[in-house]
Design a protein around this motif. Structure first.
Motif, PDB file in Angstrom:
ATOM      1  N   TYR A   1     -12.054  -5.538   9.677  1.00 57.27           N
ATOM      2  CA  TYR A   1     -11.371  -4.408  10.282  1.00 57.27           C
ATOM      3  C   TYR A   1     -10.003  -4.285   9.645  1.00 57.27           C
ATOM      4  O   TYR A   1      -9.281  -5.281   9.513  1.00 57.27           O
ATOM      5  N   ASP A   2      -9.646  -3.066   9.252  1.00 60.63           N
ATOM      6  CA  ASP A   2      -8.319  -2.876   8.676  1.00 60.63           C
ATOM      7  C   ASP A   2      -7.920  -1.412   8.801  1.00 60.63           C
ATOM      8  O   ASP A   2      -8.773  -0.512   8.902  1.00 60.63           O
ATOM      9  N   GLU A   3      -6.623  -1.186   8.808  1.00 61.76           N
ATOM     10  CA  GLU A   3      -6.057   0.161   8.806  1.00 61.76           C
ATOM     11  C   GLU A   3      -5.045   0.248   7.671  1.00 61.76           C
ATOM     12  O   GLU A   3      -4.174  -0.616   7.538  1.00 61.76           O
ATOM     13  N   VAL A   4      -5.162   1.282   6.871  1.00 59.42           N
ATOM     14  CA  VAL A   4      -4.303   1.468   5.704  1.00 59.42           C
ATOM     15  C   VAL A   4      -3.558   2.793   5.849  1.00 59.42           C
ATOM     16  O   VAL A   4      -4.182   3.844   6.028  1.00 59.42           O
ATOM     17  N   ILE A   5      -2.239   2.733   5.784  1.00 63.15           N
ATOM     18  CA  ILE A   5      -1.427   3.955   5.796  1.00 63.15           C
ATOM     19  C   ILE A   5      -1.283   4.435   4.359  1.00 63.15           C
ATOM     20  O   ILE A   5      -0.885   3.670   3.472  1.00 63.15           O
ATOM     21  N   LEU A   6      -1.597   5.705   4.120  1.00 63.26           N
ATOM     22  CA  LEU A   6      -1.491   6.263   2.774  1.00 63.26           C
ATOM     23  C   LEU A   6      -0.160   6.980   2.575  1.00 63.26           C
ATOM     24  O   LEU A   6       0.461   6.843   1.522  1.00 63.26           O
ATOM     25  N   TYR A   7       0.260   7.762   3.556  1.00 56.68           N
ATOM     26  CA  TYR A   7       1.606   8.331   3.492  1.00 56.68           C
ATOM     27  C   TYR A   7       2.061   8.762   4.880  1.00 56.68           C
ATOM     28  O   TYR A   7       1.254   8.908   5.798  1.00 56.68           O
ATOM     29  N   GLU A   8       3.387   8.953   5.005  1.00 55.02           N
ATOM     30  CA  GLU A   8       3.968   9.320   6.298  1.00 55.02           C
ATOM     31  C   GLU A   8       5.281  10.038   6.077  1.00 55.02           C
ATOM     32  O   GLU A   8       6.032   9.734   5.139  1.00 55.02           O
ATOM     33  N   ASP A   9       5.563  11.001   6.945  1.00 56.44           N
ATOM     34  CA  ASP A   9       6.819  11.744   6.892  1.00 56.44           C
ATOM     35  C   ASP A   9       7.221  12.082   8.322  1.00 56.44           C
ATOM     36  O   ASP A   9       6.408  12.582   9.097  1.00 56.44           O
ATOM     37  N   GLU A  10       8.469  11.782   8.667  1.00 60.21           N
ATOM     38  CA  GLU A  10       8.937  12.025  10.029  1.00 60.21           C
ATOM     39  C   GLU A  10       9.583  13.396  10.189  1.00 60.21           C
ATOM     40  O   GLU A  10      10.171  13.688  11.239  1.00 60.21           O
ATOM     41  N   LEU A  11       9.472  14.238   9.177  1.00 64.69           N
ATOM     42  CA  LEU A  11       9.973  15.615   9.257  1.00 64.69           C
ATOM     43  C   LEU A  11      11.414  15.647   9.759  1.00 64.69           C
ATOM     44  O   LEU A  11      11.787  16.488  10.586  1.00 64.69           O
ATOM     45  N   ALA A  12      12.194  14.720   9.257  1.00 62.28           N
ATOM     46  CA  ALA A  12      13.612  14.613   9.638  1.00 62.28           C
ATOM     47  C   ALA A  12      13.797  14.620  11.148  1.00 62.28           C
ATOM     48  O   ALA A  12      14.609  15.363  11.699  1.00 62.28           O
ATOM     49  N   ASP A  13      13.033  13.749  11.805  1.00 60.22           N
ATOM     50  CA  ASP A  13      13.111  13.586  13.260  1.00 60.22           C
ATOM     51  C   ASP A  13      12.709  14.843  14.021  1.00 60.22           C
ATOM     52  O   ASP A  13      13.087  15.002  15.187  1.00 60.22           O
ATOM     53  N   SER A  14      11.941  15.706  13.385  1.00 58.60           N
ATOM     54  CA  SER A  14      11.455  16.903  14.074  1.00 58.60           C
ATOM     55  C   SER A  14       9.942  16.890  14.244  1.00 58.60           C
ATOM     56  O   SER A  14       9.316  17.932  14.412  1.00 58.60           O
ATOM     57  N   GLY A  15       9.362  15.684  14.185  1.00 64.46           N
ATOM     58  CA  GLY A  15       7.921  15.567  14.344  1.00 64.46           C
ATOM     59  C   GLY A  15       7.386  14.394  13.551  1.00 64.46           C
ATOM     60  O   GLY A  15       8.114  13.444  13.252  1.00 64.46           O
ATOM     61  N   ILE A  16       6.132  14.483  13.186  1.00 66.12           N
ATOM     62  CA  ILE A  16       5.495  13.406  12.425  1.00 66.12           C
ATOM     63  C   ILE A  16       4.331  13.977  11.622  1.00 66.12           C
ATOM     64  O   ILE A  16       3.657  14.907  12.046  1.00 66.12           O
ATOM     65  N   SER A  17       4.125  13.407  10.466  1.00 67.21           N
ATOM     66  CA  SER A  17       2.978  13.745   9.626  1.00 67.21           C
ATOM     67  C   SER A  17       2.536  12.455   8.966  1.00 67.21           C
ATOM     68  O   SER A  17       3.346  11.768   8.350  1.00 67.21           O
ATOM     69  N   PHE A  18       1.243  12.104   9.107  1.00 72.16           N
ATOM     70  CA  PHE A  18       0.783  10.889   8.420  1.00 72.16           C
ATOM     71  C   PHE A  18      -0.693  10.983   8.099  1.00 72.16           C
ATOM     72  O   PHE A  18      -1.456  11.739   8.711  1.00 72.16           O
ATOM     73  N   LEU A  19      -1.086  10.175   7.120  1.00 73.38           N
ATOM     74  CA  LEU A  19      -2.486  10.045   6.721  1.00 73.38           C
ATOM     75  C   LEU A  19      -2.828   8.572   6.692  1.00 73.38           C
ATOM     76  O   LEU A  19      -2.178   7.781   5.997  1.00 73.38           O
ATOM     77  N   THR A  20      -3.841   8.184   7.467  1.00 76.25           N
ATOM     78  CA  THR A  20      -4.280   6.790   7.522  1.00 76.25           C
ATOM     79  C   THR A  20      -5.798   6.736   7.372  1.00 76.25           C
ATOM     80  O   THR A  20      -6.499   7.732   7.582  1.00 76.25           O
ATOM     81  N   VAL A  21      -6.294   5.559   7.047  1.00 73.39           N
ATOM     82  CA  VAL A  21      -7.735   5.344   7.011  1.00 73.39           C
ATOM     83  C   VAL A  21      -8.022   3.959   7.585  1.00 73.39           C
ATOM     84  O   VAL A  21      -7.337   2.988   7.279  1.00 73.39           O
ATOM     85  N   ARG A  22      -9.025   3.904   8.465  1.00 73.82           N
ATOM     86  CA  ARG A  22      -9.431   2.648   9.097  1.00 73.82           C
ATOM     87  C   ARG A  22     -10.887   2.371   8.755  1.00 73.82           C
ATOM     88  O   ARG A  22     -11.685   3.301   8.613  1.00 73.82           O
ATOM     89  N   VAL A  23     -11.230   1.103   8.678  1.00 76.86           N
ATOM     90  CA  VAL A  23     -12.616   0.728   8.406  1.00 76.86           C
ATOM     91  C   VAL A  23     -13.024  -0.416   9.336  1.00 76.86           C
ATOM     92  O   VAL A  23     -12.203  -1.283   9.663  1.00 76.86           O
ATOM     93  N   ARG A  24     -14.272  -0.369   9.772  1.00 74.38           N
ATOM     94  CA  ARG A  24     -14.839  -1.444  10.588  1.00 74.38           C
ATOM     95  C   ARG A  24     -16.218  -1.768  10.018  1.00 74.38           C
ATOM     96  O   ARG A  24     -17.050  -0.869   9.852  1.00 74.38           O
ATOM     97  N   VAL A  25     -16.445  -3.035   9.723  1.00 73.45           N
ATOM     98  CA  VAL A  25     -17.723  -3.477   9.166  1.00 73.45           C
ATOM     99  C   VAL A  25     -18.381  -4.436  10.152  1.00 73.45           C
ATOM    100  O   VAL A  25     -17.771  -5.411  10.583  1.00 73.45           O
ATOM    101  N   MET A  26     -19.634  -4.124  10.499  1.00 75.82           N
ATOM    102  CA  MET A  26     -20.415  -4.932  11.416  1.00 75.82           C
ATOM    103  C   MET A  26     -21.668  -5.430  10.687  1.00 75.82           C
ATOM    104  O   MET A  26     -21.982  -4.948   9.600  1.00 75.82           O
ATOM    105  N   PRO A  27     -22.421  -6.342  11.263  1.00 78.11           N
ATOM    106  CA  PRO A  27     -23.666  -6.782  10.623  1.00 78.11           C
ATOM    107  C   PRO A  27     -24.676  -5.658  10.420  1.00 78.11           C
ATOM    108  O   PRO A  27     -25.527  -5.732   9.535  1.00 78.11           O
ATOM    109  N   THR A  28     -24.569  -4.589  11.230  1.00 74.62           N
ATOM    110  CA  THR A  28     -25.561  -3.509  11.164  1.00 74.62           C
ATOM    111  C   THR A  28     -25.087  -2.277  10.389  1.00 74.62           C
ATOM    112  O   THR A  28     -25.874  -1.352  10.185  1.00 74.62           O
ATOM    113  N   GLY A  29     -23.819  -2.240   9.975  1.00 76.25           N
ATOM    114  CA  GLY A  29     -23.348  -1.067   9.254  1.00 76.25           C
ATOM    115  C   GLY A  29     -21.836  -1.040   9.158  1.00 76.25           C
ATOM    116  O   GLY A  29     -21.143  -1.933   9.645  1.00 76.25           O
ATOM    117  N   TRP A  30     -21.326   0.011   8.508  1.00 75.55           N
ATOM    118  CA  TRP A  30     -19.872   0.186   8.448  1.00 75.55           C
ATOM    119  C   TRP A  30     -19.491   1.591   8.910  1.00 75.55           C
ATOM    120  O   TRP A  30     -20.285   2.529   8.835  1.00 75.55           O
TER     121      TRP A  30
END
Length: 289
Positions: free
Chosen positions: A174-203
């Protein structure tokens, strides 16, 4: 998905029972090699390289240019890759008009001559759903859209098996990777992340773009991929991809009786179902012969 911080890693017994092998940054299982890498925020020299490749002087405040998630199937040569450069290429290609906000002249869009510049999408909204390629030479590293021969995705009525995903079973990765982020100069948030989970039966993986421009707009773009392992590794893998985009203005949410305070929308996990769907489709990866 659970948080990466709450996961302690698989035991040797769990790996052995699943026929899996721990490798640097990931796991090998059922013919798949699944790996993540978390790099630092781009330094000034790397920023210049990114700007040259993208032909832009605009980048998010924090770009993790060396971070990625990679899933590769040795037998078929399928390679799925998630990275910041390709995501920003897709942002630039989509070229949405900038979100208009009353405070824009005060915080973000001033040039050295103090003129307001609103000629690009400063939210870095991306239609990116991952990079894919058919890798015939297993030693070949291909990580960007213009270097890959893309695979084919076909629309399907099949759906991701949520029941299978909710079953209790060991988590091998299990892992989460942040690709990019921008806080819009404290006027909000913008981000792109990707998470993955691998089990014995699939991912299963979730790539999420989340945008909140305070008091103006919220935008959520989710891409989910799921592969269920068959009992026979020789069988071609079945990979489903669900793309769901949601969006609403604060004014529209207020009209529906939802809170108008930006603080009520800090967690996209809690906001997701409240936002109306803009587009949604499920696709199946066409596995090459």
């Amino acid at each position: 998905m659970a948080t990466a911080a709450a996961w302690d890693g698989p035991t040797a017994a769990e790996l052995k029972a699943a026929g899996a092998e721990a490798i640097p940054g990931g796991v090998r299982l059922k013919g798949w090699v699944i790996q993540t890498n978390k790099g630092p925020i781009l330094n000034s020299a790397s920023v210049n390289l990114f700007e040259d490749k993208l032909q832009t002087t605009h980048l998010p405040e924090m770009v993790f240019g060396e971070s990625f998630l990679s899933l590769q199937h040795a037998q078929t040569g399928i390679r799925l890759h998630f990275n910041a450069l390709d995501a920003l290429k897709a942002w630039k290609q989509e070229a949405l008009p900038p979100v208009q906000v009353p405070a824009a002249a005060k915080w973000k869009f001033r040039s050295p001559s103090d003129q307001v510049i609103l000629d690009y999408d400063y939210t870095f909204t991306t239609p990116y759903c991952g990079s894919d390629a058919l890798v015939l030479n297993q030693d070949t590293t291909q990580t960007s859209l213009d270097e890959c021969s893309s695979l084919c995705w076909e629309d399907t009525d099949d759906q991701i098996d949520l029941v299978a995903l909710s079953a209790k079973e060991p988590i091998l990765l299990y892992d989460e990777v942040i690709l990019y982020e921008d806080e819009l100069a404290d006027s909000g948030i913008s981000f792109l992340t990707v998470r993955v989970r691998v089990m014995p039966t699939g991912w299963f993986l979730l790539q999420r773009f989340w945008l909140r421009v305070d008091d103006v707009l919220m935008r959520l773009r989710d891409t989910r991929l799921y592969c269920s392992f068959g009992s026979n590794e020789e069988v071609k893998p079945v990979v489903l991809r669900e793309i769901c985009w949601r969006e609403a203005t604060f004014a529209a949410m207020d009209a529906e009786g939802y809170p108008s305070d930006s603080a009520a929308y800090a967690d996209p996990n809690l906001v997701a179902r409240k936002l109306p769907v803009v587009t949604q489709k499920t696709q199946k990866l066409k596995v090459p012969s």
